[in-house]
Write a protein that holds these residues in place. Structure first.
Motif, PDB file in Angstrom:
ATOM      1  N   VAL A 154       0.871  -1.177   0.000  1.00  0.00           N
ATOM      2  CA  VAL A 154       0.000   0.000   0.000  1.00  0.00           C
ATOM      3  C   VAL A 154       0.904   1.222   0.000  1.00  0.00           C
ATOM      4  CG1 VAL A 154      -1.869   1.231   1.134  1.00  0.00           C
ATOM      5  CG2 VAL A 154      -1.750  -1.274   1.304  1.00  0.00           C
ATOM      6  N   ASN A 155       0.935   1.924  -1.121  1.00  0.00           N
ATOM      7  CA  ASN A 155       1.781   3.101  -1.271  1.00  0.00           C
ATOM      8  C   ASN A 155       1.033   4.326  -0.754  1.00  0.00           C
ATOM      9  OD1 ASN A 155       4.211   2.077  -2.500  1.00  0.00           O
ATOM     10  ND2 ASN A 155       2.975   1.617  -4.306  1.00  0.00           N
ATOM     11  N   ASN A 156       1.232   4.570   0.539  1.00  0.00           N
ATOM     12  CA  ASN A 156       0.509   5.635   1.223  1.00  0.00           C
ATOM     13  C   ASN A 156       1.388   6.832   1.571  1.00  0.00           C
ATOM     14  OD1 ASN A 156      -1.662   6.748   3.170  1.00  0.00           O
ATOM     15  ND2 ASN A 156       0.090   6.385   4.516  1.00  0.00           N
ATOM     16  N   ALA A 157       2.705   6.643   1.606  1.00  0.00           N
ATOM     17  CA  ALA A 157       3.602   7.714   2.037  1.00  0.00           C
ATOM     18  C   ALA A 157       3.415   8.957   1.188  1.00  0.00           C
ATOM     19  CB  ALA A 157       5.050   7.239   1.969  1.00  0.00           C
ATOM     20  N   GLY A 158       3.299  10.096   1.850  1.00  0.00           N
ATOM     21  CA  GLY A 158       3.110  11.336   1.108  1.00  0.00           C
ATOM     22  C   GLY A 158       3.456  12.538   1.958  1.00  0.00           C
ATOM     23  N   ILE A 159       3.896  13.609   1.297  1.00  0.00           N
ATOM     24  CA  ILE A 159       4.231  14.861   1.964  1.00  0.00           C
ATOM     25  C   ILE A 159       3.609  16.011   1.197  1.00  0.00           C
ATOM     26  CG2 ILE A 159       6.402  13.972   2.889  1.00  0.00           C
ATOM     27  CD1 ILE A 159       7.848  15.541   0.661  1.00  0.00           C
ATOM     28  N   THR A 160       3.533  17.162   1.826  1.00  0.00           N
ATOM     29  CA  THR A 160       3.113  18.387   1.146  1.00  0.00           C
ATOM     30  C   THR A 160       4.187  19.451   1.314  1.00  0.00           C
ATOM     31  OG1 THR A 160       1.897  19.136   3.103  1.00  0.00           O
ATOM     32  CG2 THR A 160       0.631  17.962   1.421  1.00  0.00           C
ATOM     33  N   ARG A 161       4.343  20.237   0.291  1.00  0.00           N
ATOM     34  CA  ARG A 161       5.192  21.429   0.319  1.00  0.00           C
ATOM     35  C   ARG A 161       4.438  22.498  -0.466  1.00  0.00           C
ATOM     36  NH1 ARG A 161       7.212  18.444   3.425  1.00  0.00           N
ATOM     37  NH2 ARG A 161       9.391  17.739   3.549  1.00  0.00           N
ATOM     38  N   ASP A 162       3.354  22.988   0.110  1.00  0.00           N
ATOM     39  CA  ASP A 162       2.401  23.811  -0.638  1.00  0.00           C
ATOM     40  C   ASP A 162       2.943  25.207  -0.952  1.00  0.00           C
ATOM     41  OD1 ASP A 162       0.715  21.679  -0.397  1.00  0.00           O
ATOM     42  OD2 ASP A 162      -0.667  22.631   1.017  1.00  0.00           O
ATOM     43  N   GLY A 163       2.443  25.750  -2.035  1.00  0.00           N
ATOM     44  CA  GLY A 163       2.770  27.114  -2.455  1.00  0.00           C
ATOM     45  C   GLY A 163       2.342  27.309  -3.887  1.00  0.00           C
ATOM     46  N   THR A 164       2.065  28.528  -4.240  1.00  0.00           N
ATOM     47  CA  THR A 164       1.733  28.805  -5.636  1.00  0.00           C
ATOM     48  C   THR A 164       2.973  28.601  -6.501  1.00  0.00           C
ATOM     49  OG1 THR A 164       2.272  31.156  -5.404  1.00  0.00           O
ATOM     50  CG2 THR A 164      -0.027  30.488  -4.970  1.00  0.00           C
ATOM     51  N   LEU A 165       2.769  28.431  -7.773  1.00  0.00           N
ATOM     52  CA  LEU A 165       3.880  28.218  -8.702  1.00  0.00           C
ATOM     53  C   LEU A 165       4.912  29.340  -8.599  1.00  0.00           C
ATOM     54  CD1 LEU A 165       5.073  26.582 -11.091  1.00  0.00           C
ATOM     55  CD2 LEU A 165       3.809  28.115 -12.598  1.00  0.00           C
ATOM     56  N   MET A 166       4.444  30.584  -8.480  1.00  0.00           N
ATOM     57  CA  MET A 166       5.347  31.722  -8.427  1.00  0.00           C
ATOM     58  C   MET A 166       6.273  31.671  -7.209  1.00  0.00           C
ATOM     59  SD  MET A 166       4.847  33.643 -11.098  1.00  0.00           S
ATOM     60  CE  MET A 166       5.501  35.245 -10.643  1.00  0.00           C
ATOM     61  N   MET A 173       6.933  28.665  -5.448  1.00  0.00           N
ATOM     62  CA  MET A 173       7.432  27.317  -5.189  1.00  0.00           C
ATOM     63  C   MET A 173       8.876  27.156  -5.646  1.00  0.00           C
ATOM     64  SD  MET A 173       5.743  23.676  -6.294  1.00  0.00           S
ATOM     65  CE  MET A 173       4.289  24.042  -5.293  1.00  0.00           C
ATOM     66  N   SER A 174       9.697  26.588  -4.766  1.00  0.00           N
ATOM     67  CA  SER A 174      11.087  26.313  -5.123  1.00  0.00           C
ATOM     68  C   SER A 174      11.175  24.986  -5.869  1.00  0.00           C
ATOM     69  CB  SER A 174      11.943  26.243  -3.856  1.00  0.00           C
ATOM     70  OG  SER A 174      11.589  25.106  -3.087  1.00  0.00           O
ATOM     71  N   LYS A 175      12.287  24.820  -6.558  1.00  0.00           N
ATOM     72  CA  LYS A 175      12.521  23.544  -7.245  1.00  0.00           C
ATOM     73  C   LYS A 175      12.630  22.407  -6.230  1.00  0.00           C
ATOM     74  CE  LYS A 175      13.365  21.291 -11.154  1.00  0.00           C
ATOM     75  NZ  LYS A 175      13.773  19.955 -10.739  1.00  0.00           N
ATOM     76  N   ASN A 231      10.558  18.957  -6.278  1.00  0.00           N
ATOM     77  CA  ASN A 231      11.221  17.657  -6.336  1.00  0.00           C
ATOM     78  C   ASN A 231      10.856  16.769  -5.154  1.00  0.00           C
ATOM     79  OD1 ASN A 231      12.523  18.369  -8.684  1.00  0.00           O
ATOM     80  ND2 ASN A 231      14.471  18.874  -7.698  1.00  0.00           N
ATOM     81  N   GLU A 232      10.819  17.335  -3.954  1.00  0.00           N
ATOM     82  CA  GLU A 232      10.551  16.531  -2.764  1.00  0.00           C
ATOM     83  C   GLU A 232       9.182  15.856  -2.836  1.00  0.00           C
ATOM     84  OE1 GLU A 232      11.033  19.156   0.532  1.00  0.00           O
ATOM     85  OE2 GLU A 232      13.167  19.478   0.131  1.00  0.00           O
ATOM     86  N   VAL A 233       8.172  16.595  -3.282  1.00  0.00           N
ATOM     87  CA  VAL A 233       6.824  16.036  -3.353  1.00  0.00           C
ATOM     88  C   VAL A 233       6.712  15.008  -4.476  1.00  0.00           C
ATOM     89  CG1 VAL A 233       4.408  16.601  -3.831  1.00  0.00           C
ATOM     90  CG2 VAL A 233       5.735  18.005  -2.245  1.00  0.00           C
ATOM     91  N   ILE A 234       7.256  15.323  -5.626  1.00  0.00           N
ATOM     92  CA  ILE A 234       7.203  14.365  -6.737  1.00  0.00           C
ATOM     93  C   ILE A 234       7.968  13.093  -6.390  1.00  0.00           C
ATOM     94  CG2 ILE A 234       7.853  13.932  -9.137  1.00  0.00           C
ATOM     95  CD1 ILE A 234       5.512  15.841  -8.900  1.00  0.00           C
ATOM     96  N   GLY A 258      -2.518  26.254  -5.134  1.00  0.00           N
ATOM     97  CA  GLY A 258      -1.359  26.208  -4.254  1.00  0.00           C
ATOM     98  C   GLY A 258      -0.738  24.835  -4.101  1.00  0.00           C
ATOM     99  N   GLN A 259      -1.163  23.901  -4.936  1.00  0.00           N
ATOM    100  CA  GLN A 259      -0.629  22.535  -4.823  1.00  0.00           C
ATOM    101  C   GLN A 259      -0.245  21.959  -6.187  1.00  0.00           C
ATOM    102  OE1 GLN A 259      -3.431  20.035  -2.556  1.00  0.00           O
ATOM    103  NE2 GLN A 259      -2.119  20.303  -0.774  1.00  0.00           N
ATOM    104  N   VAL A 260       0.435  22.736  -6.993  1.00  0.00           N
ATOM    105  CA  VAL A 260       0.783  22.201  -8.317  1.00  0.00           C
ATOM    106  C   VAL A 260       1.671  20.965  -8.199  1.00  0.00           C
ATOM    107  CG1 VAL A 260       0.472  24.358  -9.595  1.00  0.00           C
ATOM    108  CG2 VAL A 260       2.692  23.859  -8.555  1.00  0.00           C
TER     109      VAL A 260
END
Length: 240
Positions: free
Chosen positions: A80-92, A94-96, A100-103, A143-145
């Motif tokens: 069950v692939n449940n692990a997940g994180i958020t690093r929210d922010g608008t595109l303008m 959002m850092s690289k 990367n961390e979320v993807i 805010g979650q692209v």
């Protein structure tokens, strides 16, 4: 002999509910966690479920982690692939790194885990993989692209891998939860959360056990004709 399952992010929130429910159904569960050792130890002490630490975004660590689980508990039948994180922010804003961390964790973790178990499942002619997506991967969210892209990718990953596994007795499905009453959702500002709940037809947040019930259905012995599907458990928030 009991089936063996790995639940990533399995010591808290939705993952904890899944780990506990599968254990109650006679499955031997290994609960993966990334870094909160104190929480993992408390979880194991309370539930009796063994916890194993590795970062699912790290390919080599995942290979080693799954090998450690199999050495301790036996071949892995269910993931069950449940692990997940958020690093929210608008595109303008959002850092690289936030992208990367979320993807790498949310989507990449599905890849690393599947790579680690797929060959064994194929050789044994049986396997269940359930990937936890999100309503925000289906409908998008301001805010979650990064998060929406990762979760949307999970739904596509599920359909493609299901086609590869079907003839070997491996089913691959996804669950798309709506807003669930977990620590992650609790971090949303109260006024924002109230507006979200107003958009949910059933008028409340979901409970982690409601997602766990969906997982229990998809990993059952007699669920072999269900594959490539996405089960939406969102209180009617998004219908399609």
């Amino acid at each position: 002999m009991a089936r063996v399952a790995i639940v990533t992010g399995g010591t808290r929130g939705i993952g904890e509910a899944i780990s506990v429910m599968l254990t109650g159904l006679g499955v031997t569960v290994a609960a993966n966690y990334a870094g909160n050792t104190a929480r993992a130890e408390e979880f194991t002490g309370r539930t009796g479920i063994r916890a194993f630490q590795w970062d699912v975004s790290d390919f080599d660590a995942t290979q080693a982690g799954v090998a450690a689980v199999e050495a301790a508990l036996g071949p892995v039948d269910i993931v069950v692939n449940n692990a997940g994180i958020t690093r929210d922010g608008t595109l303008m804003k959002m850092s690289k790194a936030s992208w990367n961390e979320v993807i790498d964790t949310n989507l990449g973790g599905c890849f690393t885990m599947a790579k680690a178990v797929f060959t064994g499942m194929k050789e044994r002619g049986w396997g269940r993989i359930v990937n936890i997506g999100s309503v925000n991967g289906q409908a998008g969210q301001y805010g979650q692209v990064n998060y929406a892209a990762a979760k949307s990718g999970i739904h596509g990953f599920t359909k493609a891998l299901a086609q590869e596994g079907a003839r070997f007795g491996i089913t691959v499905n996804a669950i798309a939860p709506g807003y669930i009453d977990t620590d992650m959702v609790a971090a949303v500002p109260g006024d924002v959360l109230a507006k979200i709940v107003q958009r949910i037809p059933v008028g409340r947040l979901g409970q982690a056990n409601e997602i766990a019930r969906g997982v229990a259905f998809l990993v059952a012995e007699d669920a072999g004709f269900v594959t490539g599907s996405t089960l939406s458990i969102n209180g009617g928030q998004h219908m399609y």
